[in-house]
Design a protein around this motif. Structure first.
Motif, mmCIF file in Angstrom:
data_model
loop_
_atom_site.group_PDB
_atom_site.id
_atom_site.type_symbol
_atom_site.label_atom_id
_atom_site.label_comp_id
_atom_site.label_asym_id
_atom_site.label_seq_id
_atom_site.Cartn_x
_atom_site.Cartn_y
_atom_site.Cartn_z
ATOM 1 N N VAL A 48 0.843 -1.209 0.000
ATOM 2 C CA VAL A 48 0.000 0.000 0.000
ATOM 3 C C VAL A 48 0.869 1.245 0.000
ATOM 4 C CG1 VAL A 48 -1.674 1.326 1.354
ATOM 5 C CG2 VAL A 48 -1.995 -1.127 1.031
ATOM 6 N N ARG A 49 1.939 1.255 0.806
ATOM 7 C CA ARG A 49 2.839 2.410 0.853
ATOM 8 C C ARG A 49 3.443 2.681 -0.526
ATOM 9 N NH1 ARG A 49 4.861 1.412 5.289
ATOM 10 N NH2 ARG A 49 6.311 -0.195 4.685
ATOM 11 N N ALA A 50 3.912 1.635 -1.207
ATOM 12 C CA ALA A 50 4.487 1.801 -2.545
ATOM 13 C C ALA A 50 3.432 2.325 -3.523
ATOM 14 C CB ALA A 50 5.076 0.484 -3.036
ATOM 15 N N SER A 51 2.198 1.853 -3.386
ATOM 16 C CA SER A 51 1.110 2.322 -4.261
ATOM 17 C C SER A 51 0.812 3.792 -4.014
ATOM 18 C CB SER A 51 -0.158 1.502 -4.023
ATOM 19 O OG SER A 51 0.058 0.155 -4.347
ATOM 20 N N LEU A 52 0.743 4.176 -2.745
ATOM 21 C CA LEU A 52 0.451 5.576 -2.426
ATOM 22 C C LEU A 52 1.574 6.497 -2.887
ATOM 23 C CD1 LEU A 52 -1.162 5.168 1.093
ATOM 24 C CD2 LEU A 52 -2.313 5.676 -1.072
ATOM 25 N N GLU A 53 2.813 6.024 -2.812
ATOM 26 C CA GLU A 53 3.936 6.831 -3.307
ATOM 27 C C GLU A 53 3.802 7.079 -4.802
ATOM 28 O OE1 GLU A 53 7.394 4.665 -2.050
ATOM 29 O OE2 GLU A 53 7.216 5.369 0.019
ATOM 30 N N GLN A 54 3.360 6.070 -5.539
ATOM 31 C CA GLN A 54 3.152 6.262 -6.984
ATOM 32 C C GLN A 54 2.007 7.224 -7.248
ATOM 33 O OE1 GLN A 54 2.847 2.822 -9.453
ATOM 34 N NE2 GLN A 54 4.826 2.017 -8.826
ATOM 35 N N LEU A 55 0.943 7.104 -6.463
ATOM 36 C CA LEU A 55 -0.206 7.995 -6.663
ATOM 37 C C LEU A 55 0.127 9.441 -6.303
ATOM 38 C CD1 LEU A 55 -3.137 5.800 -5.320
ATOM 39 C CD2 LEU A 55 -2.734 6.501 -7.680
ATOM 40 N N ALA A 56 1.025 9.633 -5.341
ATOM 41 C CA ALA A 56 1.364 10.978 -4.884
ATOM 42 C C ALA A 56 2.034 11.807 -5.977
ATOM 43 C CB ALA A 56 2.269 10.904 -3.661
ATOM 44 N N THR A 57 2.528 11.171 -7.011
ATOM 45 C CA THR A 57 3.180 11.913 -8.093
ATOM 46 C C THR A 57 2.165 12.615 -8.994
ATOM 47 O OG1 THR A 57 3.235 9.967 -9.525
ATOM 48 C CG2 THR A 57 5.154 10.342 -8.111
ATOM 49 N N VAL A 73 -3.250 0.617 -9.377
ATOM 50 C CA VAL A 73 -1.839 0.821 -9.031
ATOM 51 C C VAL A 73 -1.367 -0.310 -8.113
ATOM 52 C CG1 VAL A 73 -0.213 2.347 -7.829
ATOM 53 C CG2 VAL A 73 -1.927 3.310 -9.367
ATOM 54 N N LEU A 74 -2.185 -0.695 -7.143
ATOM 55 C CA LEU A 74 -1.836 -1.775 -6.225
ATOM 56 C C LEU A 74 -1.616 -3.090 -6.964
ATOM 57 C CD1 LEU A 74 -1.445 -2.654 -3.282
ATOM 58 C CD2 LEU A 74 -3.901 -3.018 -3.145
ATOM 59 N N SER A 75 -2.353 -3.302 -8.038
ATOM 60 C CA SER A 75 -2.224 -4.571 -8.771
ATOM 61 C C SER A 75 -0.898 -4.679 -9.522
ATOM 62 C CB SER A 75 -3.389 -4.762 -9.738
ATOM 63 O OG SER A 75 -3.251 -3.937 -10.873
ATOM 64 N N VAL A 76 -0.227 -3.565 -9.784
ATOM 65 C CA VAL A 76 1.012 -3.612 -10.570
ATOM 66 C C VAL A 76 2.242 -3.105 -9.820
ATOM 67 C CG1 VAL A 76 -0.174 -3.492 -12.791
ATOM 68 C CG2 VAL A 76 0.540 -1.382 -11.655
ATOM 69 N N VAL A 77 2.073 -2.583 -8.607
ATOM 70 C CA VAL A 77 3.216 -2.063 -7.856
ATOM 71 C C VAL A 77 4.164 -3.208 -7.487
ATOM 72 C CG1 VAL A 77 2.257 -2.238 -5.514
ATOM 73 C CG2 VAL A 77 3.842 -0.405 -6.062
#
Length: 105
Positions: A48-57, A73-77
């Motif tokens: 989830v943290r990695a997904s949120l970091e991608q979304l934050a961009t 995003v969670l499905s491919v992070v």
């Protein structure tokens, strides 16, 4: 014993084996072992943290737009995980796992 009881194997006598998921338990000498469910929780948090970091961009997206993108995003992070050699869902709905039997220490 369940996977969370792996740390007890050293105290059992006779021939032993351990069922492991990924590299659990992945301990250094002197570490207090986390149980399997704690490790699963850490893996979930890491994904989830990695997904949120991608979304934050995506600074232009609204909160509702970001929430709508999170499942995709969670499905491919991809991020290192403790309980499996997989690094994410690889576009699927389940984490790939391979259970192996290994000789206990």
């Amino acid at each position: 014993l369940g996977l969370e009881g792996a740390e007890l194997l050293g105290s059992l006598s006779g021939r032993r084996f351990a069922l492991s998921a990924g590299s659990f338990p992945n301990l250094k000498p002197g570490d207090v072992p986390a149980d399997f469910y704690e490790a699963l929780g850490r893996d979930a948090g890491a994904l989830v943290r990695a997904s949120l970091e991608q979304l934050a961009t995506d600074e232009r997206a609204s909160g509702s737009q970001l929430r709508a993108k999170l499942p995709q995003v969670l499905s491919v992070v991809s991020t290192p995980l403790e309980t499996t050699v997989a690094t994410g869902f690889a576009g699927k709905r389940r984490l790939p796992r391979r259970l192996v039997i290994r000789e206990a220490p």
